[in-house]
Scaffold this motif. Sequence first.
Motif, PDB file in Angstrom:
ATOM      1  N   MET A   1       0.729  -0.989   0.094  1.00 61.29           N
ATOM      2  CA  MET A   1      -0.006  -0.049   0.075  1.00 61.29           C
ATOM      3  C   MET A   1       0.845   1.330  -0.050  1.00 61.29           C
ATOM      4  SD  MET A   1      -3.072  -0.997   2.282  1.00 61.29           S
ATOM      5  CE  MET A   1      -3.107  -2.744   2.634  1.00 61.29           C
ATOM      6  N   SER A   2       0.439   2.328  -0.547  1.00 56.12           N
ATOM      7  CA  SER A   2       1.223   3.572  -0.808  1.00 56.12           C
ATOM      8  C   SER A   2       0.179   4.747  -0.270  1.00 56.12           C
ATOM      9  CB  SER A   2       1.518   3.775  -2.067  1.00 56.12           C
ATOM     10  OG  SER A   2       0.698   3.992  -2.940  1.00 56.12           O
ATOM     11  N   ASP A   3       0.954   5.957   0.041  1.00 57.04           N
ATOM     12  CA  ASP A   3       0.313   6.902   0.340  1.00 57.04           C
ATOM     13  C   ASP A   3      -0.629   7.454  -0.893  1.00 57.04           C
ATOM     14  OD1 ASP A   3      -0.591   9.504   1.257  1.00 57.04           O
ATOM     15  OD2 ASP A   3       1.292   9.935   2.536  1.00 57.04           O
ATOM     16  N   CYS A   4      -1.749   7.702  -0.711  1.00 53.39           N
ATOM     17  CA  CYS A   4      -2.461   8.049  -1.735  1.00 53.39           C
ATOM     18  C   CYS A   4      -2.398   9.648  -2.299  1.00 53.39           C
ATOM     19  CB  CYS A   4      -3.992   7.691  -1.791  1.00 53.39           C
ATOM     20  SG  CYS A   4      -4.587   8.677  -0.439  1.00 53.39           S
ATOM     21  N   GLY A   5      -1.952  10.388  -1.152  1.00 52.77           N
ATOM     22  CA  GLY A   5      -1.658  11.849  -1.442  1.00 52.77           C
ATOM     23  C   GLY A   5      -3.033  12.534  -1.052  1.00 52.77           C
ATOM     24  N   CYS A   6      -2.886  14.062  -0.681  1.00 51.35           N
ATOM     25  CA  CYS A   6      -3.652  14.764  -0.094  1.00 51.35           C
ATOM     26  C   CYS A   6      -4.842  14.819  -1.186  1.00 51.35           C
ATOM     27  CB  CYS A   6      -3.374  15.966   0.244  1.00 51.35           C
ATOM     28  SG  CYS A   6      -2.422  16.096   1.657  1.00 51.35           S
ATOM     29  N   ASP A   7      -4.653  15.074  -2.460  1.00 52.89           N
ATOM     30  CA  ASP A   7      -5.738  15.178  -3.501  1.00 52.89           C
ATOM     31  C   ASP A   7      -6.582  14.184  -3.582  1.00 52.89           C
ATOM     32  OD1 ASP A   7      -4.653  18.054  -4.044  1.00 52.89           O
ATOM     33  OD2 ASP A   7      -3.611  16.827  -5.684  1.00 52.89           O
ATOM     34  N   LYS A   8      -6.117  12.894  -3.813  1.00 51.57           N
ATOM     35  CA  LYS A   8      -6.959  11.800  -3.730  1.00 51.57           C
ATOM     36  C   LYS A   8      -7.900  11.679  -2.341  1.00 51.57           C
ATOM     37  CE  LYS A   8      -7.470   7.229  -5.071  1.00 51.57           C
ATOM     38  NZ  LYS A   8      -9.020   7.208  -5.053  1.00 51.57           N
ATOM     39  N   ALA A   9      -6.995  11.678  -1.345  1.00 53.12           N
ATOM     40  CA  ALA A   9      -7.622  11.601   0.192  1.00 53.12           C
ATOM     41  C   ALA A   9      -8.984  12.485   0.162  1.00 53.12           C
ATOM     42  CB  ALA A   9      -6.805  11.828   1.209  1.00 53.12           C
ATOM     43  N   ARG A  10      -8.805  13.758  -0.117  1.00 50.33           N
ATOM     44  CA  ARG A  10      -9.699  14.790  -0.086  1.00 50.33           C
ATOM     45  C   ARG A  10     -10.804  14.634  -1.105  1.00 50.33           C
ATOM     46  NH1 ARG A  10      -6.015  20.031   1.654  1.00 50.33           N
ATOM     47  NH2 ARG A  10      -5.828  19.127   3.875  1.00 50.33           N
ATOM     48  N   ARG A  11     -10.477  14.048  -2.262  1.00 45.66           N
ATOM     49  CA  ARG A  11     -11.648  13.836  -3.231  1.00 45.66           C
ATOM     50  C   ARG A  11     -12.338  12.783  -2.935  1.00 45.66           C
ATOM     51  NH1 ARG A  11      -8.270  13.172  -7.377  1.00 45.66           N
ATOM     52  NH2 ARG A  11      -8.314  10.803  -7.191  1.00 45.66           N
ATOM     53  N   ASP A  12     -11.974  11.576  -2.205  1.00 45.76           N
ATOM     54  CA  ASP A  12     -12.724  10.357  -1.950  1.00 45.76           C
ATOM     55  C   ASP A  12     -13.313  10.443  -0.604  1.00 45.76           C
ATOM     56  OD1 ASP A  12     -12.328   9.810  -4.788  1.00 45.76           O
ATOM     57  OD2 ASP A  12     -10.572   8.559  -4.247  1.00 45.76           O
ATOM     58  N   LEU A  13     -12.824  11.538   0.198  1.00 44.53           N
ATOM     59  CA  LEU A  13     -13.254  11.286   1.578  1.00 44.53           C
ATOM     60  C   LEU A  13     -14.473  10.976   1.850  1.00 44.53           C
ATOM     61  CD1 LEU A  13     -11.917  11.675   4.449  1.00 44.53           C
ATOM     62  CD2 LEU A  13     -12.583  14.391   4.159  1.00 44.53           C
ATOM     63  N   GLU A  14     -15.601  11.890   1.356  1.00 44.04           N
ATOM     64  CA  GLU A  14     -16.977  11.276   1.737  1.00 44.04           C
ATOM     65  C   GLU A  14     -17.331   9.802   1.636  1.00 44.04           C
ATOM     66  OE1 GLU A  14     -19.440  13.190   3.163  1.00 44.04           O
ATOM     67  OE2 GLU A  14     -17.741  14.525   3.216  1.00 44.04           O
ATOM     68  N   GLU A  15     -16.834   9.525   0.347  1.00 42.44           N
ATOM     69  CA  GLU A  15     -16.966   7.893   0.024  1.00 42.44           C
ATOM     70  C   GLU A  15     -16.468   6.907   1.151  1.00 42.44           C
ATOM     71  OE1 GLU A  15     -16.201   9.997  -2.290  1.00 42.44           O
ATOM     72  OE2 GLU A  15     -18.085   9.959  -3.675  1.00 42.44           O
ATOM     73  N   TYR A  16     -15.086   7.402   1.222  1.00 41.05           N
ATOM     74  CA  TYR A  16     -14.423   6.611   2.494  1.00 41.05           C
ATOM     75  C   TYR A  16     -14.916   6.779   3.627  1.00 41.05           C
ATOM     76  CZ  TYR A  16     -10.896   6.078   5.906  1.00 41.05           C
ATOM     77  OH  TYR A  16     -10.098   5.328   7.145  1.00 41.05           O
TER      78      TYR A  16
END
Length: 81
Positions: free
Chosen positions: A1-16
């Motif tokens: 597993m790798s760090d997905c980065g802030c952009d991806k984390a924030r973009r997918d936060l609601e679904e997460y």
Amino acid sequence: MSDCGCDKARRDLEEYLRNEICKTEHADIRAHLENCPGCRDEAHVATTLTEVVARACKETAPEELRDQVIARLRAVQSGTH
């Protein structure tokens, strides 16, 4: 597993937060949140907001307030406001 980065984390936060994301991406975002205070704070705010809204939706208005609102609606509907 790798760090997905802030952009991806924030973009997918609601679904997460709603567990609506695949397990691999979920693990990547979880790992990112563990290592990124900014994104972790954003996730905390989103979680808190969701909990407050859910709690507010379960509350009912006091009987007296409901009676006042209904009386006012009836007055407006009958034209005697």
